[in-house]
Design a protein around this motif. Structure first.
Motif, short mmCIF file in Angstrom:
data_model
loop_
_atom_site.label_atom_id
_atom_site.label_comp_id
_atom_site.label_asym_id
_atom_site.label_seq_id
_atom_site.Cartn_x
_atom_site.Cartn_y
_atom_site.Cartn_z
N ASP A 171 4.49 -8.21 1.21
CA ASP A 171 3.63 -9.32 1.61
C ASP A 171 4.47 -10.58 1.83
N ASP A 226 -5.51 -9.62 5.98
CA ASP A 226 -5.79 -10.53 4.87
C ASP A 226 -4.58 -11.39 4.53
N HIS A 258 -5.27 -4.88 5.09
CA HIS A 258 -4.42 -5.60 4.13
C HIS A 258 -3.59 -6.68 4.83
N GLN A 314 -6.52 0.86 6.30
CA GLN A 314 -6.34 -0.02 5.15
C GLN A 314 -5.11 -0.92 5.32
N HIS A 315 -4.10 -0.44 6.03
CA HIS A 315 -2.91 -1.26 6.28
C HIS A 315 -3.24 -2.42 7.22
N LEU A 357 0.81 -1.22 0.00
CA LEU A 357 0.00 0.00 0.00
C LEU A 357 0.84 1.26 0.00
#
Length: 312
Positions: free
Chosen positions: A207, A250, A247, A243-244, A198
């Motif tokens: 990731d 997930d 993410h 959002q971090h 991001l």
């Protein structure tokens, strides 16, 4: 909701100030005692950080000076501050008490002298990062060539840290150093890093790194600094920061996430998150996206579970 925050730079700011700063209520301190209480920060990690501009001959003394500030200005005048030197103490904190943990942000202060590291650990340091952003005798930092790995002296340093069950922090390590460290560190953690997917900054985790770190038994704490949330921004919304969390939840699972504010080490802020007194604003926003138990995990319980597993 109680919070465990894995990174602040209060000690550096106090040591760097022209006039003494009162840890209890100095407005210059984003994570002063009054603000920690108001934000329900139950445990705060205080980093020992020596600026790269300090001559090498003085870096160790500067680290010791910050340890003295921790003892004489953070702990001694404030009986509610409890120095955590054993992880079991976290379970025994009473109402009104705040756990205080020392960390070492980069091994610059020790040069190539293992005895200096032993002395710093003897002061109660529980978490150590091998580097800040720059090269030292142990490894290369996030601003160095990402292809350069750990140095020979790192083997001695890591042997000592593993022997003492110290948490080894990858937040400021460069890419190859991360991959070199991963299989030989007993206890690994990212104390204040976000998702590189991001925000493409070398201080953030890809990731692939995040997955590998968790597979190795590690833990990830997200940082409030706008420059690690949105590329190039000095001010960001709370939604952008969330959002971090979404993410990384997930990618590796929400149970492996926590908080590392970096207060007193950052000049810009997430909206409504300018100091520790506003920490519950983040909790409220997380509750819009995660269950109550998941938010309690991010706030504190995930880290408590992490250290319990480590002790076994």
């Amino acid at each position: 909701m109680d919070i465990i925050d894995l990174h602040c730079d209060v000690l550096f700011k106090m040591s760097d100030a022209e006039e003494p700063l009162d840890f209890k209520n100095a407005p210059q301190l984003q994570a002063n005692l009054d603000r920690l209480k108001k934000g329900k920060v139950k445990v705060q990690v205080f980093a020992i950080f020596v600026d790269e501009t300090v001559p090498q001959s003085r870096k160790y003394l500067e680290a010791i000076r910050q340890i003295e500030l921790f003892q004489t200005q953070v702990l001694a005048p404030n009986p509610e501050m409890v120095h955590i030197t054993d992880w079991h103490q976290l379970e025994r904190l009473q109402d009104g008490e705040i756990g205080a943990i020392l960390s070492l942000e980069g091994c610059d202060a020790i040069g190539a002298d293992l005895f200096k590291l032993q002395a710093i650990l003897d002061a109660g340091v529980k978490l150590v990062g091998l580097t800040w952003n720059n090269e030292n005798a142990v490894a290369y930092g996030a601003q160095n060539d990402p292809n350069l790995g750990l140095k020979d002296f790192a083997k001695e340093v890591l042997a000592l840290l593993n022997e003492r069950d110290i948490l080894i922090d990858v937040s400021h390590l460069n890419m190859q150093g991360f991959w070199d460290l991963l299989p030989i560190a007993n206890h690994i953690i990212a104390s204040h890093s976000n998702a590189r997917a991001l925000c493409d900054h070398p201080r953030n985790l890809t990731d692939e790194q995040a997955k590998a770190l968790i597979e190795q038994g590690g833990h990830i704490h997200l940082v409030y600094y706008p420059g690690f949330i949105v590329d190039g921004d000095k001010s960001v919304t709370m939604d952008a920061f969330i959002q971090h969390f979404i993410h990384l939840a997930d990618v590796v699972g929400v149970e492996h996430l926590g908080i590392g504010s970096d207060f007193d080490g950052i000049p810009y802020f997430v909206e409504n998150l300018h100091n520790a007194s506003q920490a519950q604003n983040l909790i409220g926003k997380l509750q819009e996206h995660f269950s109550e138990d998941e938010v309690k995990g991010i706030a504190s319980n995930n880290f408590l579970s992490y250290v319990k597993k480590m002790q076994k």
